[in-house]
Design an enzyme around this catalytic site. Structure first.
Site, short mmCIF file in Angstrom:
data_model
loop_
_atom_site.label_atom_id
_atom_site.label_comp_id
_atom_site.label_asym_id
_atom_site.label_seq_id
_atom_site.Cartn_x
_atom_site.Cartn_y
_atom_site.Cartn_z
CE1 TYR A 121 -3.63 -2.01 5.55
CE2 TYR A 121 -3.12 0.24 4.90
CZ TYR A 121 -3.50 -1.04 4.56
OH TYR A 121 -3.77 -1.35 3.24
CB SER A 166 -0.89 0.02 1.24
OG SER A 166 -1.53 1.27 1.36
N1 LIG Z 1 -8.97 -0.54 -0.44
C1 LIG Z 1 -7.93 0.28 -0.42
O1 LIG Z 1 -8.07 1.51 -0.46
C2 LIG Z 1 -6.53 -0.29 -0.36
C3 LIG Z 1 -5.46 0.60 -0.52
C4 LIG Z 1 -4.18 0.10 -0.49
C5 LIG Z 1 -3.97 -1.25 -0.29
N2 LIG Z 1 -5.01 -2.10 -0.13
C6 LIG Z 1 -4.72 -3.52 0.10
O2 LIG Z 1 -5.38 -4.30 -0.86
C7 LIG Z 1 -5.58 -5.60 -0.34
C8 LIG Z 1 -7.00 -6.06 -0.62
O3 LIG Z 1 -7.91 -5.28 0.14
P1 LIG Z 1 -9.34 -4.80 -0.39
O4 LIG Z 1 -9.27 -3.34 -0.53
O5 LIG Z 1 -9.74 -5.62 -1.54
O6 LIG Z 1 -10.26 -5.04 0.88
P2 LIG Z 1 -11.06 -6.31 1.39
O7 LIG Z 1 -12.08 -6.69 0.39
O8 LIG Z 1 -11.50 -5.95 2.75
O9 LIG Z 1 -9.95 -7.43 1.45
C9 LIG Z 1 -9.26 -7.84 2.58
C10 LIG Z 1 -9.03 -9.32 2.39
O10 LIG Z 1 -8.12 -9.81 3.35
C11 LIG Z 1 -8.62 -11.04 3.80
N3 LIG Z 1 -8.10 -11.39 5.10
C12 LIG Z 1 -8.07 -10.62 6.21
N4 LIG Z 1 -7.53 -11.32 7.22
C13 LIG Z 1 -7.22 -12.55 6.72
C14 LIG Z 1 -6.66 -13.72 7.28
N5 LIG Z 1 -6.29 -13.77 8.55
N6 LIG Z 1 -6.51 -14.79 6.48
C15 LIG Z 1 -6.87 -14.76 5.20
N7 LIG Z 1 -7.41 -13.68 4.61
C16 LIG Z 1 -7.58 -12.59 5.37
C17 LIG Z 1 -10.10 -10.84 3.85
O11 LIG Z 1 -10.73 -12.10 3.88
P3 LIG Z 1 -12.20 -12.36 4.53
O12 LIG Z 1 -13.16 -12.25 3.41
O13 LIG Z 1 -12.09 -13.75 5.05
O14 LIG Z 1 -12.40 -11.34 5.60
C18 LIG Z 1 -10.31 -10.11 2.56
O15 LIG Z 1 -10.37 -11.01 1.50
C19 LIG Z 1 -5.22 -5.54 1.13
O16 LIG Z 1 -3.93 -6.05 1.33
C20 LIG Z 1 -5.23 -4.06 1.41
O17 LIG Z 1 -4.39 -3.72 2.48
C21 LIG Z 1 -6.29 -1.64 -0.17
#
Ligand SMILES: NC(=O)c1ccc[n+]([C@@H]2O[C@H](COP(=O)([O-])OP(=O)(O)OC[C@H]3O[C@@H](n4cnc5c(N)ncnc54)[C@H](OP(=O)(O)O)[C@@H]3O)[C@@H](O)[C@H]2O)c1
Ligand SMILES: Cc1cc2nc3c(=O)[nH]c(=O)nc-3n(C[C@H](O)[C@H](O)[C@H](O)COP(=O)(O)OP(=O)(O)OC[C@H]3O[C@@H](n4cnc5c(N)ncnc54)[C@H](O)[C@@H]3O)c2cc1C
Lengths: 244, 439
Positions: A149, A136
């Protein structure tokens, strides 16, 4: 031969978009995450859409001791791994509550290191493969609004950088992806600036493009590269006063 | 978050919730602390059908579940868009049974408005091709309904505008096609009489629609271009062409709101005459996209109407009295310089079964009006013309009609209300529209 990719944290919105992108280009998909029932529904969808092989597996990023077994149980090793799971958590809560802080660190950093170490060793020995880690922009500089984070992501970014150097000798590619704001479940209800907020589909397209070009690090959307360039160069004196 | 429909009027500061499973939605429903909630698909309804304090967005509920390639039965989650269905199934020789004039609507939205297409005269509306629906009710339980299972719930949920619950999944029957092309025939007509005669004469065509130059008055009133279409056969396109391979289409977009003056009468006149001039009579083979979705090539075209937004006024008049009524409406539009940008005319077939379905045998006309300070008054007057001729207005396009107008046009509203009272006695599901109309 059919190329295959393992997606860790496959239920995430960004992961689903990435899976669609790879599926649409004919890749077999191995989906791993905590909710296998949900992933099986995605698997059925991807099979129908793209006529590719898709399987769903249980995987918990913070169950470190299970990772080796998980990796060994995969039917045939994938060509590449995309590590998408992450946990934003609440900054304010994690300042007072160690469990919350630990969860962010364990999910974004420790869990990723634990599973990717195993994949990396395998790929290194095999002398092929790729690893894509979704870090990120929050890891580029600790900000008061999300530095727990952010620091875990900073650790992940540094890990991927070192891993890239190590594996470059073994023909294994490692790519760091740094998204800015993305409209997903993680940011739902937060008021992110519309012009700077990407869709998961845009992120997935950027990931695919960068993967094909063999880029080491990619910001998505591209303008975050410049935004972060400015942010990391703001003098400490000024940075302290900004409500970032 | 500020939410609005395709017409950009009205808007509401709403909370938006997404969910990717039944359990997730149930939890979301529980977490809503104040105000009503309504399902929201891709927000292509023009007015306030999918606006409320809480929006239950199906954007993440978008999986295909199964497809039976002997019958064409597709089972999918309600947030799947018609566009995705086309992308996946056209290359395999299947097409939507009914499609509205944009591909960017969800299956849930297509059912909830019971949308119609250019083939209404022989296929009916969308719900006619829906085998069953699973929806989550206000109490959190899931109900399956179809023409034979809980038929009242089915008749109320199709064209139910989200007021009976949130559609989770549905089975829709696709139709087979030989090619991804359309054999299109264009007919110019000098005035409304000619156009209506042509519609009747050409009723054998599967698809038909008319574009009216609604600024032409006097003896040219209703001057129009009729577009007819059939799915092209392999023979039609010639053996050498790949029947399903289409070149990807480039999309343009209108990046920001244009000022209102852009739409003065002159511009509209120019647009209409260009459009009219372009259409030449005769037959040709075209890709399916420009035939069904001429406006989808320009993303966000609704912004052309500026910040105040616009209203699409779509009415249907019974066939017997239709000609006279249409003339009255077109005369009004032309004489008052209301700036209708697009006018679409179509002949509907038999009325559909769902209680609040819009289509019924007769003529439907859709006009776009930029919002001005006097527009709503004009439209109230237009409403009385429609009402006097026994017609009604399409709620999915509406943001301003009065309750009486709605009640007069939809005689089965009482049956609808009975079902709704049974499944949602506390009105957890409400839209700005249902409140405005007093449903
Ligand atoms: N959205 C943003 O603005 C943003 C910006 C920068 C980076 N990111 C990064 O992008 C990535 C994807 O996030 P997203 O935005 O798509 O949000 P999201 O839909 O909330 O995705 C988070 C994912 O992490 C999984 N997860 C959390 N804890 C876990 C564990 N202990 N074991 C296995 N899986 C786990 C969740 O699974 P469950 O379905 O089981 O909860 C979910 O699939 C993340 O690494 C996030 O930090 C996001
Ligand atoms: C360019 C253009 C052309 C069009 N052409 C036509 C046409 O030819 N014929 C026609 O009939 N319509 C047409 N429409 C209107 C459009 O087809 C309908 O408004 C359709 O319902 C929009 O679907 P949506 O997914 O965007 O839903 P939304 O606009 O988000 O919602 C529409 C209604 O459906 C309900 N709804 C949505 N999802 C669900 C769900 N999962 N469960 C329960 N209720 C739900 C909402 O509550 C709301 O009442 C056109 C619209 C545009 C913008």
């Amino acid at each position: 031969m059919n190329r295959s990719v393992l997606i860790l944290g496959a239920s995430s919105d960004i992961a689903r978009a990435i899976a669609r992108k790879f599926g649409s280009e004919g890749w077999s998909l191995l989906l791993a995450g905590r909710d296998v029932e949900l992933l099986s529904r995605d698997a059925a969808d991807f099979r129908l859409r793209y006529k590719v092989d898709v399987e769903a597996f249980g995987f918990d990023a913070v169950a470190f001791e299970s990772h080796a077994r998980f990796w060994d149980s995969l039917p045939g090793k994938p060509e590449g791994v995309i590590c998408v799971f992450g946990y934003l958590g609440g900054q304010k809560v994690s300042e007072r509550n160690w469990d919350e802080a630990k969860k962010a660190i364990d999910t974004n950093f420790t869990g990723a290191v634990s599973i990717l170490n195993i994949a990396a060793n395998d790929f290194e020995e095999r002398k092929s493969g790729f690893i894509i880690g979704i870090s990120s922009v929050a890891g580029d500089r600790g900000r008061m609004s999300n530095y727990i984070y952010g620091s875990a992501k900073a650790g992940f970014t540094a890990y991927l950088s070192g891993l890239r150097a190590r594996l470059s000798k073994s023909e294994v590619k490692v790519m760091t992806v740094k998204p800015g704001f993305v409209a997903t479940r993680m940011t739902e209800g937060m008021s992110t600036p519309a012009l700077l907020t990407a869709t998961p589909q845009q992120v997935a397209a950027d990931v695919m493009r960068a993967y094909k070009r063999g880029k080491p690090v990619v910001y998505t959307r591209w303008f975050w590269k410049y935004i972060m360039l400015i942010i990391v160069h703001i003098p400490e004196r000024v940075f302290r006063k900004l409500k970032l | 978050m500020l939410a609005h429909g395709w017409g950009r009027y009205p808007s509401i500061d709403a909370k938006s919730f997404t969910f990717n499973s039944e359990a997730d939605l149930r939890a979301r429903l529980k977490s809503i602390s104040s105000g009503s909630a309504i399902a929201r698909g891709l927000g292509r309804s023009y007015g306030d059908s999918s606006l409320s304090e809480n929006l239950l967005s199906t954007s993440r509920l978008n999986r295909f579940i199964s497809f039976d390639d002997t019958t064409g039965d597709l089972v999918c989650e309600s947030g799947v868009s018609l566009s995705e269905i086309l992308d996946v199934f056209v290359p395999r020789g299947w097409f939507l049974p009914v499609t509205p004039g944009t591909r960017f609507v969800t299956v849930g939205g297509a059912i909830a408005s019971d949308v119609h297409g250019k083939n209404h005269h022989n296929a009916g509306s969308f719900s006619n091709h829906v085998k069953w629906i699973d929806l989550i009710l206000a109490d959190g339980s899931v109900a399956r309904c179809s023409k034979s299972e809980r038929p009242e719930l089915f008749m109320a949920t199709c064209a139910g505008y989200g007021l009976t619950g949130v559609i989770l999944r549905a089975a829709v029957r696709l139709q087979t096609i030989e090619t991804a092309y359309i054999r299109e025939r264009t007919i110019r007509t000098k005035n409304l009489d000619e156009a209506l005669v042509a519609f009747d004469e050409q009723a054998g065509w599967t698809y038909s629609v008319g574009w009216i130059d609604c600024l032409a008055g006097g003896k040219h009133l209703g001057r129009s271009v009729l577009m007819l279409g059939e799915h092209a056969t392999r023979r039609d396109i010639g053996e050498s062409k790949d029947p399903f391979r289409l070149r990807p289409n480039r999309e343009l977009s209108v990046p920001f709101e244009l000022p209102g003056f852009f739409l003065n009468t002159m511009t509209v006149r120019a647009f209409n005459s260009v459009y009219y001039g372009k259409a030449s009579s005769g037959e040709r083979i075209v890709r399916y996209e420009p035939f069904f979705y001429p406006l989808d090539g320009v993303h966000n075209w609704s912004r052309i109407y500026g910040k105040r937004g616009f209203v699409q006024y779509q009415l249907v008049l019974p066939k017997e009295s239709g000609k006279e009524g249409l003339k009255k409406i077109l005369e009004r539009t032309a004489s008052k310089g209301l700036g209708s940008f697009l006018a679409v005319l179509k002949l509907f077939g038999k009325e559909d079964a769902p209680y609040l379905s819009f289509a019924k045998e007769g003529y439907t006309l859709a006009l776009d009006f930029p919002i001005t300070s006097s527009l709503f008054k004009e439209l109230d007057e237009m409403d009385s013309v429609v009402s006097n001729y026994g017609g009604r207005i399409y709620p999915t396009k509406d943001s301003r009609m009065k309750g009486e107008m709605f009640y007069a046009g939809y005689p089965q509203i009482d049956k609808f209300k009975e079902v709704r009272a049974a499944v949602d006695p506390n009105r957890r599901f409400e839209s700005l529209q249902s409140r405005r109309l007093g449903i």
